[in-house]
Design an enzyme around this catalytic site. Sequence first.
Site, PDB file in Angstrom:
ATOM      1  N   SER A  24       1.098  -1.064  -0.002  1.00  0.00           N
ATOM      2  CA  SER A  24       0.180   0.488  -0.199  1.00  0.00           C
ATOM      3  C   SER A  24       0.747   1.132   0.309  1.00  0.00           C
ATOM      4  O   SER A  24       2.347   1.689  -0.295  1.00  0.00           O
ATOM      5  CB  SER A  24      -1.126  -0.406   0.710  1.00  0.00           C
ATOM      6  OG  SER A  24      -0.437   0.495   2.414  1.00  0.00           O
ATOM      7  N   ASP A  72       7.153  -9.549   7.161  1.00  0.00           N
ATOM      8  CA  ASP A  72       7.681  -8.471   8.617  1.00  0.00           C
ATOM      9  C   ASP A  72       8.575  -8.194   8.298  1.00  0.00           C
ATOM     10  O   ASP A  72       9.572  -9.504   8.648  1.00  0.00           O
ATOM     11  CB  ASP A  72       7.067  -9.071   9.437  1.00  0.00           C
ATOM     12  CG  ASP A  72       7.492  -7.736  10.838  1.00  0.00           C
ATOM     13  OD1 ASP A  72       8.347  -6.988  10.890  1.00  0.00           O
ATOM     14  OD2 ASP A  72       6.777  -8.248  11.803  1.00  0.00           O
ATOM     15  N   TYR A 164      10.936   8.262  14.190  1.00  0.00           N
ATOM     16  CA  TYR A 164      11.009   7.991  13.094  1.00  0.00           C
ATOM     17  C   TYR A 164      11.414   9.466  12.626  1.00  0.00           C
ATOM     18  O   TYR A 164      12.570   8.766  11.602  1.00  0.00           O
ATOM     19  CB  TYR A 164       9.285   8.390  12.668  1.00  0.00           C
ATOM     20  CG  TYR A 164       9.836   8.551  11.117  1.00  0.00           C
ATOM     21  CD1 TYR A 164       8.991   7.038  10.658  1.00  0.00           C
ATOM     22  CD2 TYR A 164       9.934   9.354  10.533  1.00  0.00           C
ATOM     23  CE1 TYR A 164       8.996   7.113   9.166  1.00  0.00           C
ATOM     24  CE2 TYR A 164       9.743   9.350   9.183  1.00  0.00           C
ATOM     25  CZ  TYR A 164       9.135   8.470   8.483  1.00  0.00           C
ATOM     26  OH  TYR A 164       8.940   8.411   6.966  1.00  0.00           O
ATOM     27  N   SER A 165      12.199  10.596  12.752  1.00  0.00           N
ATOM     28  CA  SER A 165      13.024  11.659  12.391  1.00  0.00           C
ATOM     29  C   SER A 165      14.302  10.850  12.886  1.00  0.00           C
ATOM     30  O   SER A 165      15.274  10.930  11.660  1.00  0.00           O
ATOM     31  CB  SER A 165      12.768  12.893  12.898  1.00  0.00           C
ATOM     32  OG  SER A 165      11.759  13.279  13.077  1.00  0.00           O
TER      33      SER A 165
END
Length: 258
Positions: A24, A72, A164-165
């Site tokens: 996706s 995964d 995340y950053s």
Amino acid sequence: MTIRQIAKYADLHGKSVFISGGGSGIGADLVRAFHTQGAATFFVDIDRSASDALCEELKKETGSSPDFQVCDVTDLESLAAALDRIADLTGRLDVLVNNAANDTRYLSAEVDEANFDASIAVNLKHQFFAATRAFAHMRRRGSGSIINFGSVAPRLGIRNLAVYSTCKSAVQGLTRSLAREFGEFGVRVNAIVPGAIMTERQRQLWITEEIEKENQKAQCLPRTLVADDIAQMALFLASDVSWGCTSQNFIVDAGITG
């Protein structure tokens, strides 16, 4: 979805391409783009339903479907096995696209050790181990293209994306270091740095019409960026036409100036 054929890369036809997180979002458009170019396209994802639907869609449009496997990417043994499987089936591995990520937002004060480690695993760790595994196959042929994925989030300082950053900042160093190590064997390593890409997930969770307009005001090009904009850059970096490009971060953000 109608697939845009902006450029046709003849050398991609028949090449073996592995895409992580291809079910996706940006990943789905990466799968569409490479499959339509005639590449032997393989992708992994944890979402079987979305991935099966994508394969069926492409079979209706093109007469054939890409190869999908549930995996995964944080399970490094399974990821390595998936990469080895492709090399065994095709006798080669030409392109690795390290797309899989999770940009779920958390207040920094609410991030615990388990959450931190999980974010590192899905946003950074698998990129390193997939790249080194792919390189083992690519070096035998003396060629290959590895495409990592960064983000403009670190530069913009987006709220609630600290871990995340951190991961996406690290991708720059990872890319440059691997490019140096792998270059003598003919393997190129680059990173794509997407801007505000309007995927279905972004619209559902975070991006309102007002925020989208604000994003466009910050861009030199006042248009909505979509996943296919990233896919077109990936095709270029995968093709031999970009043979002189390695150790680079290719920013696709319509020129954010903020």
